[in-house]
Write a protein that holds these residues in place. Structure first.
Motif, mmCIF file in Angstrom:
data_model
loop_
_atom_site.group_PDB
_atom_site.id
_atom_site.type_symbol
_atom_site.label_atom_id
_atom_site.label_comp_id
_atom_site.label_asym_id
_atom_site.label_seq_id
_atom_site.Cartn_x
_atom_site.Cartn_y
_atom_site.Cartn_z
ATOM 1 N N PHE A 128 0.833 -1.197 0.000
ATOM 2 C CA PHE A 128 0.000 0.000 0.000
ATOM 3 C C PHE A 128 0.868 1.247 0.000
ATOM 4 C CE2 PHE A 128 -3.371 2.726 1.938
ATOM 5 C CZ PHE A 128 -4.333 2.488 0.990
ATOM 6 N N LYS A 129 1.947 1.232 0.769
ATOM 7 C CA LYS A 129 2.848 2.388 0.833
ATOM 8 C C LYS A 129 3.681 2.523 -0.430
ATOM 9 C CE LYS A 129 3.326 3.133 5.754
ATOM 10 N NZ LYS A 129 4.242 3.277 6.874
ATOM 11 N N LYS A 130 4.037 1.396 -1.055
ATOM 12 C CA LYS A 130 4.854 1.446 -2.262
ATOM 13 C C LYS A 130 4.064 1.884 -3.478
ATOM 14 C CE LYS A 130 6.589 -2.684 -2.136
ATOM 15 N NZ LYS A 130 7.296 -3.894 -2.511
ATOM 16 N N HIS A 131 2.797 1.494 -3.543
ATOM 17 C CA HIS A 131 1.976 1.786 -4.721
ATOM 18 C C HIS A 131 1.353 3.168 -4.592
ATOM 19 C CE1 HIS A 131 -0.730 1.380 -8.062
ATOM 20 N NE2 HIS A 131 -1.731 1.709 -7.264
ATOM 21 N N ALA A 134 1.977 8.882 9.747
ATOM 22 C CA ALA A 134 2.604 8.398 8.511
ATOM 23 C C ALA A 134 1.579 7.810 7.545
ATOM 24 C CB ALA A 134 3.663 7.364 8.841
ATOM 25 N N GLU A 135 0.510 7.222 8.068
ATOM 26 C CA GLU A 135 -0.481 6.575 7.220
ATOM 27 C C GLU A 135 -1.427 7.558 6.538
ATOM 28 O OE1 GLU A 135 -0.183 5.735 10.512
ATOM 29 O OE2 GLU A 135 0.937 3.863 10.321
ATOM 30 N N ILE A 163 -3.124 7.076 2.796
ATOM 31 C CA ILE A 163 -4.556 6.812 2.642
ATOM 32 C C ILE A 163 -5.208 7.913 1.807
ATOM 33 C CG2 ILE A 163 -6.739 6.665 3.913
ATOM 34 C CD1 ILE A 163 -5.099 5.303 6.158
ATOM 35 N N PHE A 164 -4.811 9.143 2.043
ATOM 36 C CA PHE A 164 -5.358 10.252 1.265
ATOM 37 C C PHE A 164 -5.003 10.113 -0.211
ATOM 38 C CE2 PHE A 164 -5.551 14.610 -0.329
ATOM 39 C CZ PHE A 164 -6.815 14.963 0.099
#
Length: 84
Positions: A23-26, A49-50, A54-55
């Motif tokens: 999720f963080k990489k894409h 950090a999330e 998410i936004f």
């Protein structure tokens, strides 16, 4: 197409196939820029950090939705070009 796109998005979120690392990489949108925009609000002091990740994902889904809707609208009006 719109219903299928949203069903796919909901299924991927509910199934948990979006691993936190994936999720963080894409990210098609720059996370640093999103964070900078969020911090431009004087009321915002700290951002987890999330939150920008998410936004960014929510923005991507919004862009997909608008793109599909505009394409459908253009097809409905027999237009060959979707102007932005």
């Amino acid at each position: 197409e719109l219903d299928r796109m949203w069903k796919t998005q909901v299924d991927s979120v509910q199934s948990g196939t979006n691993d936190k690392k994936d999720f963080k990489k894409h990210n098609d949108l720059p996370i640093a820029r999103i964070k900078r925009i969020m911090k431009s609000d004087q009321d915002v002091r700290m951002i987890s950090a999330e939150t920008p990740v998410i936004f960014a994902r929510a923005c991507e889904m919004f862009i997909m939705d608008i793109t599909i809707r505009s394409t459908q609208f253009a097809e409905y009006d027999n237009e060959r070009l979707v102007l932005t």
